[in-house]
Motif scaffolding. Structure first.
Motif, PDB file in Angstrom:
ATOM      1  N   ARG A 303     -57.390 -58.025  20.849  1.00  0.00           N
ATOM      2  CA  ARG A 303     -57.621 -56.935  20.479  1.00  0.00           C
ATOM      3  C   ARG A 303     -57.990 -55.635  20.334  1.00  0.00           C
ATOM      4  O   ARG A 303     -58.880 -54.704  20.280  1.00  0.00           O
ATOM      5  CB  ARG A 303     -59.615 -56.988  19.673  1.00  0.00           C
ATOM      6  CG  ARG A 303     -59.875 -58.983  19.998  1.00  0.00           C
ATOM      7  CD  ARG A 303     -61.028 -58.978  19.761  1.00  0.00           C
ATOM      8  NE  ARG A 303     -62.251 -58.607  18.735  1.00  0.00           N
ATOM      9  CZ  ARG A 303     -63.129 -58.891  18.607  1.00  0.00           C
ATOM     10  NH1 ARG A 303     -63.748 -59.343  19.399  1.00  0.00           N
ATOM     11  NH2 ARG A 303     -64.667 -57.627  18.377  1.00  0.00           N
ATOM     12  N   LEU A 304     -56.967 -55.484  20.845  1.00  0.00           N
ATOM     13  CA  LEU A 304     -56.909 -54.075  21.681  1.00  0.00           C
ATOM     14  C   LEU A 304     -56.865 -52.992  20.395  1.00  0.00           C
ATOM     15  O   LEU A 304     -57.174 -51.813  20.665  1.00  0.00           O
ATOM     16  CB  LEU A 304     -56.018 -53.639  22.180  1.00  0.00           C
ATOM     17  CG  LEU A 304     -55.724 -52.025  23.251  1.00  0.00           C
ATOM     18  CD1 LEU A 304     -55.966 -51.839  23.605  1.00  0.00           C
ATOM     19  CD2 LEU A 304     -54.129 -52.379  23.355  1.00  0.00           C
ATOM     20  N   ASP A 305     -55.588 -53.621  19.585  1.00  0.00           N
ATOM     21  CA  ASP A 305     -55.573 -52.915  18.160  1.00  0.00           C
ATOM     22  C   ASP A 305     -56.223 -52.419  17.232  1.00  0.00           C
ATOM     23  O   ASP A 305     -57.298 -51.393  17.205  1.00  0.00           O
ATOM     24  CB  ASP A 305     -54.008 -53.544  17.257  1.00  0.00           C
ATOM     25  CG  ASP A 305     -53.550 -54.200  17.559  1.00  0.00           C
ATOM     26  OD1 ASP A 305     -52.681 -52.488  18.332  1.00  0.00           O
ATOM     27  OD2 ASP A 305     -53.159 -53.685  16.673  1.00  0.00           O
ATOM     28  N   GLU A 306     -57.924 -53.258  17.062  1.00  0.00           N
ATOM     29  CA  GLU A 306     -59.547 -52.984  16.596  1.00  0.00           C
ATOM     30  C   GLU A 306     -60.149 -52.164  17.255  1.00  0.00           C
ATOM     31  O   GLU A 306     -60.931 -50.661  17.149  1.00  0.00           O
ATOM     32  CB  GLU A 306     -60.188 -54.337  17.276  1.00  0.00           C
ATOM     33  CG  GLU A 306     -59.271 -55.088  16.497  1.00  0.00           C
ATOM     34  CD  GLU A 306     -60.746 -56.162  15.898  1.00  0.00           C
ATOM     35  OE1 GLU A 306     -61.760 -56.304  16.069  1.00  0.00           O
ATOM     36  OE2 GLU A 306     -59.828 -57.776  15.825  1.00  0.00           O
ATOM     37  N   LEU A 307     -59.849 -52.015  18.600  1.00  0.00           N
ATOM     38  CA  LEU A 307     -60.653 -50.745  19.717  1.00  0.00           C
ATOM     39  C   LEU A 307     -59.806 -49.355  19.329  1.00  0.00           C
ATOM     40  O   LEU A 307     -60.534 -48.004  19.097  1.00  0.00           O
ATOM     41  CB  LEU A 307     -59.736 -51.220  20.999  1.00  0.00           C
ATOM     42  CG  LEU A 307     -61.190 -51.484  21.705  1.00  0.00           C
ATOM     43  CD1 LEU A 307     -60.679 -52.339  23.494  1.00  0.00           C
ATOM     44  CD2 LEU A 307     -62.733 -51.743  21.164  1.00  0.00           C
ATOM     45  N   VAL A 308     -58.633 -49.437  19.043  1.00  0.00           N
ATOM     46  CA  VAL A 308     -57.614 -47.945  19.092  1.00  0.00           C
ATOM     47  C   VAL A 308     -58.333 -47.622  17.726  1.00  0.00           C
ATOM     48  O   VAL A 308     -58.334 -46.328  17.053  1.00  0.00           O
ATOM     49  CB  VAL A 308     -56.380 -48.260  18.688  1.00  0.00           C
ATOM     50  CG1 VAL A 308     -55.050 -46.935  18.511  1.00  0.00           C
ATOM     51  CG2 VAL A 308     -56.215 -48.747  20.281  1.00  0.00           C
ATOM     52  N   SER A 309     -57.858 -48.556  16.101  1.00  0.00           N
ATOM     53  CA  SER A 309     -58.508 -48.139  15.204  1.00  0.00           C
ATOM     54  C   SER A 309     -60.071 -47.588  14.904  1.00  0.00           C
ATOM     55  O   SER A 309     -59.568 -46.732  14.640  1.00  0.00           O
ATOM     56  CB  SER A 309     -58.230 -49.651  14.717  1.00  0.00           C
ATOM     57  OG  SER A 309     -57.130 -49.753  14.504  1.00  0.00           O
ATOM     58  N   ASN A 310     -61.024 -48.404  16.280  1.00  0.00           N
ATOM     59  CA  ASN A 310     -61.717 -47.099  15.790  1.00  0.00           C
ATOM     60  C   ASN A 310     -62.425 -46.161  16.685  1.00  0.00           C
ATOM     61  O   ASN A 310     -62.884 -45.353  16.523  1.00  0.00           O
ATOM     62  CB  ASN A 310     -63.004 -48.467  16.219  1.00  0.00           C
ATOM     63  CG  ASN A 310     -63.334 -49.699  15.857  1.00  0.00           C
ATOM     64  OD1 ASN A 310     -63.459 -49.864  14.830  1.00  0.00           O
ATOM     65  ND2 ASN A 310     -63.626 -50.828  16.488  1.00  0.00           N
ATOM     66  N   ALA A 311     -61.285 -46.126  17.735  1.00  0.00           N
ATOM     67  CA  ALA A 311     -61.219 -44.364  18.472  1.00  0.00           C
ATOM     68  C   ALA A 311     -60.762 -44.141  17.138  1.00  0.00           C
ATOM     69  O   ALA A 311     -61.553 -42.824  17.610  1.00  0.00           O
ATOM     70  CB  ALA A 311     -61.031 -44.858  19.861  1.00  0.00           C
ATOM     71  N   ARG A 312     -59.982 -44.223  16.754  1.00  0.00           N
ATOM     72  CA  ARG A 312     -59.070 -42.825  15.808  1.00  0.00           C
ATOM     73  C   ARG A 312     -60.269 -42.423  14.917  1.00  0.00           C
ATOM     74  O   ARG A 312     -60.256 -41.463  14.114  1.00  0.00           O
ATOM     75  CB  ARG A 312     -58.179 -43.002  15.194  1.00  0.00           C
ATOM     76  CG  ARG A 312     -56.773 -43.567  16.583  1.00  0.00           C
ATOM     77  CD  ARG A 312     -55.428 -44.599  15.934  1.00  0.00           C
ATOM     78  NE  ARG A 312     -54.762 -44.265  17.011  1.00  0.00           N
ATOM     79  CZ  ARG A 312     -53.385 -45.215  17.061  1.00  0.00           C
ATOM     80  NH1 ARG A 312     -52.800 -45.877  16.147  1.00  0.00           N
ATOM     81  NH2 ARG A 312     -52.578 -45.077  17.905  1.00  0.00           N
TER      82      ARG A 312
END
Length: 443
Positions: A303-312
């Protein structure tokens, strides 16, 4: 000096014995249909044996004294027959202490020492005794059993006082037989005291074991509470930071465009629902009245991409670099890595909004290396935090046998570096990573 009179006062008047053992193997309950006929609900075979022994000693002593009293005048030691009531009183002096000693051993000794002159007087007046000892064998059996019970169930001071009283009583009755009698009495007292010491040591050992288990259970509960607190901190801090930044940024991005405003609000709603779902996952087992565990999978690097999307979406420029396979990590390592990245991005959102963040994740040679570094803030950020986030990340890494370093970098910004071992030991260090321990597990 005041302790000596106190010991005798306890022995004769104020002292009491320990209660009989509660758990006895030779005991059984009275059937329900016999309860109206029997005054007790549980019968101990030990007490039944005591009563039978008391009855036998009573009958035997009564028979012996009566045979002396009705014998030829030449066998009455120059005395005439004694009053027949002394026959029953002598038998009671031997049997009554036996009947009392199981429930009231100290009271049994008091009765025995008070009535001993009657029993000894009958023997010395009309009886015939051998080897110069003016005590019948039935009286000896009764008194020794009572002394044993006192030594087992009474305080040491009471036992010593009883021994001293016995010493002077035997010396007064017959100084010649006193050494032999006191040797036998001392053996009985020492044997009973040894049993008491062993029972006390066993009881203390059981108490210490129970306290140790309680302490271990309490420690496990505290550790689990700390773990849940870390999970709550990670979930709430990350999602609330993203939601707060999104709520501030969406109106600026929309600039009156209803479609864009609706899309931003929908994204905020999705983040809120995700936060609620994770909070339920953490807290659900605490509200479960049946003690069931939550078996929902914990998040990992999948779920790393979810974290990155939220941060962006919150305004950070996140540059991601991956190296090595990240799809077959042990659950414990994946969860800890996810939480470390989540906390690092949350800190960047709060303290360095609008900054550029470099996220490097590498799995090489049995190690998972994480690096999250943000540059200087593009806008004023929040003040310094309490430091719980960094402490929680460091504890997660330590529990797996890894390391974590965090601190400011030159030129502004902040960097977090973590190394987590990807081995069987690392997996075992976080036992049952897909569920939370309940009170039943801790017990």
């Amino acid at each position: 000096m005041r302790a000596v009179p106190g010991a005798f006062r306890l022995a004769f008047f104020q002292g009491d014995a320990d209660p009989p053992p509660k758990a006895r193997r030779l005991a059984f309950g009275v059937p329900q249909r016999l309860r109206p006929l029997v005054p007790v609900t549980r019968i101990s075979l030990v007490q039944v044996a005591e009563l039978i022994l008391a009855l036998l000693l009573y009958l035997q002593t009564q028979s012996t004294v009566r045979s002396w009293n009705t014998g030829p005048p030449s066998l009455l030691n120059g005395h005439g027959p004694i009053w027949d009531g002394f026959t029953y009183l002598t038998a009671a002096a031997v049997a009554l202490p036996i009947a009392l000693r199981d429930r009231w051993p100290l009271a049994a000794w008091r009765v025995s020492i008070v009535l001993m002159p009657v029993a000894v007087g009958a023997t010395m007046t009309i009886g015939s005794y051998s080897e110069g000892i003016p005590y019948t064998q039935w009286l000896g059996i009764s008194y020794l059993l009572v002394l044993y019970s006192v030594a087992v169930r009474c305080d040491r001071r009471i036992t010593v006082a009883v021994w001293i009283v016995t010493f002077f009583a035997t010396w007064i009755i017959d100084p010649n037989s006193m050494p032999v009698v006191m040797v036998i009495v001392s053996v009985a007292v020492l044997f009973g005291y040894n049993v008491r010491v062993r029972r006390s040591a066993t009881a203390r050992l059981k108490t210490e074991e129970r306290r140790t288990r309680q302490a271990e259970s309490a420690q496990a509960v505290l550790a689990e509470r700390a773990r849940i607190a870390r999970e709550l901190h990670d979930v709430v801090a990350h999602h609330m930071s993203v939601i707060a930044i999104q709520a501030e940024a969406v109106p600026l991005k929309a600039r009156g465009d209803p479609a864009q405003l609706e899309a931003g609000l929908a994204e905020i709603r999705a983040l809120s629902l995700e936060a609620i779902a994770e909070l339920r996952q953490v807290l659900g087992v605490l509200r479960d009245r049946d003690g069931r565990v939550d078996t929902a999978p914990q998040p990992g690097l999948d779920r790393l991409d979810e974290l990155v999307s939220n941060a962006r979406a919150a305004g950070l420029a996140v540059l991601v670099k991956r190296a090595g396979p990240l799809d077959r990590l042990p659950p414990a390592v994946g969860l800890s890595a996810y939480r470390i990245v989540q906390e690092s991005l949350s800190n960047a959102m709060r303290h360095a909004p609008g900054s550029t963040v470099a996220l490097d994740v590498a799995h090489r040679q049995g190690e998972l290396r994480l690096r999250v570094a943000n540059g200087p803030s593009a806008a004023p950020g929040a003040g310094p935090g309490a430091g719980h986030g960094v402490a929680g990340m460091r504890e997660r890494a330590t529990l797996l046998g890894g390391t974590l370093d965090a601190g400011p970098v030159a030129g502004g910004g902040f960097e977090v570096r973590a190394t987590l071992p990807v081995t069987d030991a690392g997996e075992g260090a976080h036992e049952h990573p897909r569920r939370f321990v309940t009170g039943d597990d801790v017990g």
